[in-house]
Write a protein that holds these residues in place. Structure first.
Motif, PDB file in Angstrom:
ATOM      1  N   TYR A 262       0.670  -1.305  -0.249  1.00 38.04           N
ATOM      2  CA  TYR A 262       0.234  -0.149  -0.133  1.00 38.04           C
ATOM      3  C   TYR A 262       1.135   1.479  -0.293  1.00 38.04           C
ATOM      4  N   PRO A 263       1.174   2.096  -0.854  1.00 38.12           N
ATOM      5  CA  PRO A 263       2.051   2.962  -1.169  1.00 38.12           C
ATOM      6  C   PRO A 263       1.627   4.830  -0.644  1.00 38.12           C
ATOM      7  N   ALA A 264       0.886   4.363   0.149  1.00 41.38           N
ATOM      8  CA  ALA A 264       0.653   5.863   0.431  1.00 41.38           C
ATOM      9  C   ALA A 264       1.323   6.372   1.840  1.00 41.38           C
ATOM     10  N   THR A 265       1.566   7.015   1.790  1.00 41.86           N
ATOM     11  CA  THR A 265       2.578   6.949   3.469  1.00 41.86           C
ATOM     12  C   THR A 265       1.662   7.665   4.789  1.00 41.86           C
ATOM     13  N   PRO A 266       2.174   7.741   5.612  1.00 38.75           N
ATOM     14  CA  PRO A 266       1.511   8.635   6.867  1.00 38.75           C
ATOM     15  C   PRO A 266       1.338  10.508   6.766  1.00 38.75           C
ATOM     16  N   GLN A 267       2.733  10.238   5.511  1.00 35.69           N
ATOM     17  CA  GLN A 267       1.991  12.420   5.170  1.00 35.69           C
ATOM     18  C   GLN A 267       1.121  12.525   4.372  1.00 35.69           C
ATOM     19  N   GLU A 268       1.558  11.532   3.601  1.00 32.31           N
ATOM     20  CA  GLU A 268      -0.382  11.268   2.094  1.00 32.31           C
ATOM     21  C   GLU A 268      -1.007  11.386   2.774  1.00 32.31           C
ATOM     22  N   MET A 269      -1.573  10.854   4.214  1.00 31.61           N
ATOM     23  CA  MET A 269      -2.888  10.491   4.609  1.00 31.61           C
ATOM     24  C   MET A 269      -2.812  11.487   4.930  1.00 31.61           C
ATOM     25  N   ALA A 270      -2.241  11.809   6.330  1.00 34.41           N
ATOM     26  CA  ALA A 270      -2.218  13.666   6.446  1.00 34.41           C
ATOM     27  C   ALA A 270      -2.775  14.656   5.425  1.00 34.41           C
ATOM     28  N   GLU A 271      -2.267  14.972   4.212  1.00 33.84           N
ATOM     29  CA  GLU A 271      -2.347  16.071   3.610  1.00 33.84           C
ATOM     30  C   GLU A 271      -4.235  16.007   2.879  1.00 33.84           C
ATOM     31  N   TYR A 272      -4.550  14.276   2.812  1.00 32.97           N
ATOM     32  CA  TYR A 272      -6.042  14.413   2.154  1.00 32.97           C
ATOM     33  C   TYR A 272      -6.463  14.743   3.557  1.00 32.97           C
ATOM     34  N   THR A 273      -6.474  13.707   4.973  1.00 32.94           N
ATOM     35  CA  THR A 273      -7.237  14.519   5.727  1.00 32.94           C
ATOM     36  C   THR A 273      -7.509  15.809   6.115  1.00 32.94           C
ATOM     37  N   GLU A 274      -6.727  16.828   5.993  1.00 34.75           N
ATOM     38  CA  GLU A 274      -7.107  18.141   5.554  1.00 34.75           C
ATOM     39  C   GLU A 274      -7.808  19.022   5.380  1.00 34.75           C
ATOM     40  N   LYS A 275      -8.062  17.830   3.631  1.00 35.37           N
ATOM     41  CA  LYS A 275      -9.012  18.196   2.676  1.00 35.37           C
ATOM     42  C   LYS A 275     -10.015  17.761   3.192  1.00 35.37           C
ATOM     43  N   TYR A 276     -10.307  16.792   3.847  1.00 36.92           N
ATOM     44  CA  TYR A 276     -11.908  15.690   4.100  1.00 36.92           C
ATOM     45  C   TYR A 276     -12.352  16.483   5.531  1.00 36.92           C
ATOM     46  N   ILE A 277     -11.226  17.077   5.967  1.00 39.45           N
ATOM     47  CA  ILE A 277     -11.693  18.692   7.167  1.00 39.45           C
ATOM     48  C   ILE A 277     -12.827  19.437   6.693  1.00 39.45           C
ATOM     49  N   GLN A 278     -11.776  20.495   5.519  1.00 39.42           N
ATOM     50  CA  GLN A 278     -11.810  21.094   4.985  1.00 39.42           C
ATOM     51  C   GLN A 278     -13.397  20.807   4.188  1.00 39.42           C
ATOM     52  N   ILE A 279     -13.982  20.188   3.901  1.00 40.00           N
ATOM     53  CA  ILE A 279     -15.319  19.854   3.376  1.00 40.00           C
ATOM     54  C   ILE A 279     -16.195  18.760   4.580  1.00 40.00           C
ATOM     55  N   LYS A 280     -15.530  19.240   5.679  1.00 40.66           N
ATOM     56  CA  LYS A 280     -16.502  18.382   7.054  1.00 40.66           C
ATOM     57  C   LYS A 280     -16.872  17.708   7.097  1.00 40.66           C
ATOM     58  N   ILE A 281     -15.761  16.681   6.961  1.00 38.88           N
ATOM     59  CA  ILE A 281     -16.551  15.388   6.947  1.00 38.88           C
ATOM     60  C   ILE A 281     -15.990  14.481   9.475  1.00 38.88           C
ATOM     61  N   ASN A 282     -16.940  14.020   9.194  1.00 35.96           N
ATOM     62  CA  ASN A 282     -17.077  13.922  10.492  1.00 35.96           C
ATOM     63  C   ASN A 282     -16.161  12.935  11.267  1.00 35.96           C
ATOM     64  N   ILE A 283     -15.987  11.759  10.423  1.00 39.83           N
ATOM     65  CA  ILE A 283     -15.261  10.879  10.791  1.00 39.83           C
ATOM     66  C   ILE A 283     -14.699  10.320  10.382  1.00 39.83           C
ATOM     67  N   ILE A 284     -13.022  10.202  10.415  1.00 40.93           N
ATOM     68  CA  ILE A 284     -11.903  10.395   9.652  1.00 40.93           C
ATOM     69  C   ILE A 284     -11.547   9.613   9.956  1.00 40.93           C
ATOM     70  N   GLY A 285     -11.075   7.896   9.108  1.00 43.06           N
ATOM     71  CA  GLY A 285      -9.868   7.129   9.766  1.00 43.06           C
ATOM     72  C   GLY A 285      -9.593   6.570   8.408  1.00 43.06           C
ATOM     73  N   GLY A 286      -8.931   5.042   8.910  1.00 50.81           N
ATOM     74  CA  GLY A 286      -7.729   4.175   7.543  1.00 50.81           C
ATOM     75  C   GLY A 286      -8.560   2.749   7.093  1.00 50.81           C
ATOM     76  N   CYS A 287      -8.548   2.860   5.822  1.00 54.09           N
ATOM     77  CA  CYS A 287      -9.140   1.729   5.535  1.00 54.09           C
ATOM     78  C   CYS A 287      -7.848  -0.030   5.275  1.00 54.09           C
ATOM     79  N   CYS A 288      -8.107  -0.285   4.357  1.00 47.62           N
ATOM     80  CA  CYS A 288      -6.669  -1.824   4.734  1.00 47.62           C
ATOM     81  C   CYS A 288      -4.881  -0.878   4.332  1.00 47.62           C
ATOM     82  N   GLY A 289      -4.502  -1.376   4.763  1.00 53.54           N
ATOM     83  CA  GLY A 289      -3.134  -0.624   4.549  1.00 53.54           C
ATOM     84  C   GLY A 289      -2.448   0.267   5.413  1.00 53.54           C
ATOM     85  N   THR A 290      -3.421   1.173   5.996  1.00 52.73           N
ATOM     86  CA  THR A 290      -3.022   2.123   7.248  1.00 52.73           C
ATOM     87  C   THR A 290      -2.595   1.481   8.593  1.00 52.73           C
ATOM     88  N   THR A 291      -1.557   1.827   9.035  1.00 48.09           N
ATOM     89  CA  THR A 291      -1.083   1.267  10.171  1.00 48.09           C
ATOM     90  C   THR A 291      -1.230   2.500  10.713  1.00 48.09           C
TER      91      THR A 291
END
Ligand SMILES: [Zn+2]
Length: 310
Positions: A262-291
């Protein structure tokens, strides 16, 4: 009926969603594999055979900053367990899954007063539903009914239906939960790069249909990496102000030397997390490949946003 404690939790959980973004944990399967779960082995049996490992995984996500941990019960429905020859252990596997999550929370809470929640994970049966396949709607309903009852009576805070592709199947699962539990329920489907599920279901149809059927929140998880799911939840958010959840894989996996990467790094997932927050997603987590490392980086962004720091 909604008893006192259940009512309190229902209110506390749904109310919190109005106040701040909650962090959900990362992959259970990926972590179990790291601890030696073999291909083709029933992951939920580990609730009985390796409880300390399951608890340790929960603890590592709590330490990473998760507000919500998911029970190791994704495949503990009647039809999937039947394939492993252990359908008769359904109540025990679900109960034990909840117990391990509760113990991990109790241990963690000794040093902290934060609100933490357990989501009861319910995944698809893996069977192809009639009229396209052999699985009868009634038997699928019964498979979910058994699991919903077991999770509800074991004390989860809400139910998460996750990784569904077929709208008919998630509708049956949702009905089974609603008829057997008063807990809040989130319904999440799995979208690929086409921004549809493999059954061709769009984000808009998912939102419209599942809210109408009584879901308290809708989500997108698994399937693709953080970018595709960003586009999916943005389309969901464009048509509803109701609670939404996103739980992407750590990128789109590929095979290298017979290992799934699974290629996405923690940093990359964190950058997308900011984008999810901007559109007010209420619950943010990770599926396969996240640790836990991914969730830690994501949780930091979420906590900062909740504290008004970004
Ligand atoms: Zn997944």
């Amino acid at each position: 009926m909604l008893e006192g404690k259940e009512r309190e939790i229902k209110n506390e959980f749904l109310e919190l969603l109005n106040q701040r973004t909650l962090v959900m944990d990362g992959a259970m399967g990926t972590m179990l594999q790291q601890y030696g779960l073999k291909a083709g082995e029933c992951p939920e049996i580990w609730n009985i055979t390796n409880p300390d490992i399951v608890k340790k995984i929960h603890a590592s996500y709590l330490e990473a900053g998760a507000d919500i941990i998911l029970t190791n019960t994704f495949g503990a429905n009647g039809l999937k367990l039947q394939k492993y020859g252990c359908r008769n252990r359904l109540p025990e596997l679900n109960e034990q899954g909840v117990k391990l999550a509760r113990e991990a929370i109790d241990d963690y809470k000794k040093d902290s007063a934060v609100s933490l929640f357990i989501a009861g994970s319910i995944g698809p049966t893996g069977e192809i539903l009639e009229p396209c396949g052999p699985a009868k709607k009634e038997e699928v309903f019964v498979a979910y009914q058994e699991q919903a009852k077991a999770l509800d009576s074991s004390g989860v805070d809400f139910i998460l239906l996750e990784t569904f592709y077929n709208l008919d199947e998630i509708k049956i699962a949702l009905k089974a939960v609603k008829e057997n539990s008063n807990l809040p329920v989130f319904a999440s489907m799995s979208f690929d790069e086409s921004l549809r599920t493999i059954y061709g279901i769009t984000p808009e149809t998912t939102v419209e249909t599942l809210f109408q059927d009584g879901a308290d929140g809708i989500g997108a998880n698994c399937g693709s990496g953080p970018d595709a799911l960003y586009k999916v939840v943005a389309r969901m958010r464009a048509i509803t102000n109701a609670p939404l959840l996103v739980k992407p894989n750590a990128g789109v996996p590929y095979l290298e030397n017979n290992k799934v990467i699974y290629p996405a790094t923690p940093q990359e997932m964190a950058e997308y997390t900011e984008k999810y927050i901007q559109i007010k997603i209420n619950i943010i987590g990770g599926c396969c490949g996240t640790t836990p490392e991914h969730i830690k980086a994501m949780a930091r962004k979420i906590k900062n946003a909740n504290d008004g720091l970004v």
